[in-house]
Motif scaffolding. Structure first.
Motif, PDB file in Angstrom:
ATOM      1  N   ASN A   1      63.684  58.795   8.721  1.00 43.10           N
ATOM      2  CA  ASN A   1      63.587  59.802   7.659  1.00 43.10           C
ATOM      3  C   ASN A   1      64.123  59.326   6.318  1.00 43.10           C
ATOM      4  O   ASN A   1      64.583  60.122   5.506  1.00 43.10           O
ATOM      5  N   ASP A   2      64.042  58.021   6.083  1.00 40.29           N
ATOM      6  CA  ASP A   2      64.386  57.454   4.778  1.00 40.29           C
ATOM      7  C   ASP A   2      63.069  57.282   4.023  1.00 40.29           C
ATOM      8  O   ASP A   2      62.495  56.197   3.965  1.00 40.29           O
ATOM      9  N   THR A   3      62.584  58.406   3.471  1.00 36.42           N
ATOM     10  CA  THR A   3      61.259  58.394   2.857  1.00 36.42           C
ATOM     11  C   THR A   3      61.180  57.497   1.633  1.00 36.42           C
ATOM     12  O   THR A   3      60.143  56.895   1.381  1.00 36.42           O
ATOM     13  N   GLN A   4      62.257  57.380   0.893  1.00 37.36           N
ATOM     14  CA  GLN A   4      62.235  56.524  -0.291  1.00 37.36           C
ATOM     15  C   GLN A   4      61.941  55.079   0.098  1.00 37.36           C
ATOM     16  O   GLN A   4      61.091  54.424  -0.512  1.00 37.36           O
ATOM     17  N   GLN A   5      62.630  54.579   1.098  1.00 40.90           N
ATOM     18  CA  GLN A   5      62.393  53.198   1.535  1.00 40.90           C
ATOM     19  C   GLN A   5      61.039  53.063   2.230  1.00 40.90           C
ATOM     20  O   GLN A   5      60.356  52.051   2.077  1.00 40.90           O
TER      21      GLN A   5
END
Length: 111
Positions: A34-38
């Motif tokens: 859930n690290d959408t930025q990465q």
């Protein structure tokens, strides 16, 4: 704390910084964490630097949908269908077309 898998992938990236499979695996791993930025970072890097890596488009489109941006998802699915067609990858094309149809509201059934 980063996952062991993520740490291994980052180590692989150090030795093979332009390997599309590693970039794809990183994007997928960040997405699962859930690290959408990465996840976006690596998916977009793939689209820019490895446009024929067609698996990217489906997952990037789904990520856009998850983030509430269906217009970008539809555009990515369309681009992915174009790349899959150019590559002659009928399976990827069909998956992308199905995702596109759902995102565009074309997934209706005849009565």
């Amino acid at each position: 704390m980063q996952s062991t898998r993520l740490n291994k992938l980052l180590a692989f990236l150090t030795s093979e910084p332009n390997d599309p499979f590693i970039l794809y695996a990183l994007a997928t791993e960040y997405n699962s964490l859930n690290d959408t930025q990465q996840a976006f970072h690596y998916y977009l890097k793939l689209v820019e630097e490895h446009p024929s890596y067609v698996g990217t488009y489906y997952h990037l489109g789904k990520l856009y949908q998850k983030q509430g941006d269906p217009e970008k998802a539809i555009a990515i699915y369309q681009l992915g269908m174009k790349r899959a067609r150019e590559k002659g990858d009928g399976h990827a094309f069909a998956e992308l077309q199905g995702a596109y149809n759902m995102a565009a509201g074309l997934d209706y059934e005849d009565d």
